[in-house]
Design a protein around this motif. Sequence first.
Motif, PDB file in Angstrom:
ATOM      1  N   SER A 121      -6.021  -2.374  -1.786  1.00  0.00           N
ATOM      2  CA  SER A 121      -4.762  -2.861  -2.346  1.00  0.00           C
ATOM      3  C   SER A 121      -4.652  -4.355  -2.077  1.00  0.00           C
ATOM      4  O   SER A 121      -4.621  -4.787  -0.925  1.00  0.00           O
ATOM      5  N   PRO A 134       1.292  -3.451  -5.778  1.00  0.00           N
ATOM      6  CA  PRO A 134       0.216  -3.191  -4.818  1.00  0.00           C
ATOM      7  C   PRO A 134      -1.176  -3.406  -5.375  1.00  0.00           C
ATOM      8  O   PRO A 134      -2.106  -3.685  -4.606  1.00  0.00           O
ATOM      9  N   ALA A 140      -3.267  -1.162  -6.369  1.00  0.00           N
ATOM     10  CA  ALA A 140      -3.910  -0.246  -5.422  1.00  0.00           C
ATOM     11  C   ALA A 140      -4.800   0.772  -6.134  1.00  0.00           C
ATOM     12  O   ALA A 140      -4.431   1.328  -7.171  1.00  0.00           O
TER      13      ALA A 140
END
Length: 322
Positions: free
Chosen positions: A303, A316, A318
């Motif tokens: 992330s 994020p 991610a």
Amino acid sequence: MAPNIPKFSDLPLDKKGPHHNAWGLYGKDDELGTLNRLSDSIVKAAADEITTGVRINIDWPLDAQGDLPFFGRQQFHKEVYQKAPRIVNDDVWTFNTQSSSQWDGLRHFAYQKEAKFYNGLTLDDIHGTNGVEKTDLLGIGAVAAQGGICGRGILLDYHEWRIKQGRAHDAFDTASISVEDLKAVAASQGTEIKFGDILIIRSGYMHAYNQLSRAQIEALRQKTPLRFTGIEQSEDMIQFLWENFSAAAGDHPSLEAWPTQKEYALHEILLAGWGMPIGELFDLEKLGAHCKEVGKWSFFLVSQPTYVPGGVASPPNAVAIF
């Protein structure tokens, strides 16, 4: 006991500071808090989680809430324009960093009574008011600069577990997920919790949200205060988080039960007390399905927050890698 950190009973470290604080543990100018737990050796060991190469995005689209974000936050706007006369496009994005998937950075939520952020930073420090020089200290850019949040992620799929238990659940009412529940989820999955893990909890919020009509969302937005099911505010939960994790995230707007059921919020302790990033509105539906399919709820998490010095929060960006 977790290595290289004080015992939970030692908190608060700064005896003149707010409850449960770990101020000064990594120095008075530290900007990474519990992310310091993600040492090179812990990240290297986490790479062992990669065995198949399957990659799963866990970001919700930036425009997922459209013009109806909760907490009165601004909606995402995207302008795509041609740079005439060439056949070339640019675009401009305008959005609140908290209107979709996000990491709350250390400038987001202070100890409310004491008006202090991590290591004692103040609103005057952040905004440059009352004769105080403005600083970028504790900005989300500091996390990006050191390589983001990378390590062993674990999904505790509370939503899947509680269905098997026959438990009723309302994502849009205040209710608490206990430490006992989370440990039961881990046990049912066969998921070992290791020091430094990045905790991710699937509460069932996204599953519920995806079934709502626009009218239902509009009605929920009018509630004062807004209400969500999340992890409980308790000494047991605080100790559980302190002794095990480098960051904590979930699939709903507040991670913890909202509004708080205590005289404090977990946001105060995690962000302002320890410097532990809080992830919210992560889209965990595909991740939960894959974990269930392969029987494995641990993975390597990558992330990389956006590199904005002095920023409060960030998408994020991610990916869970198996």
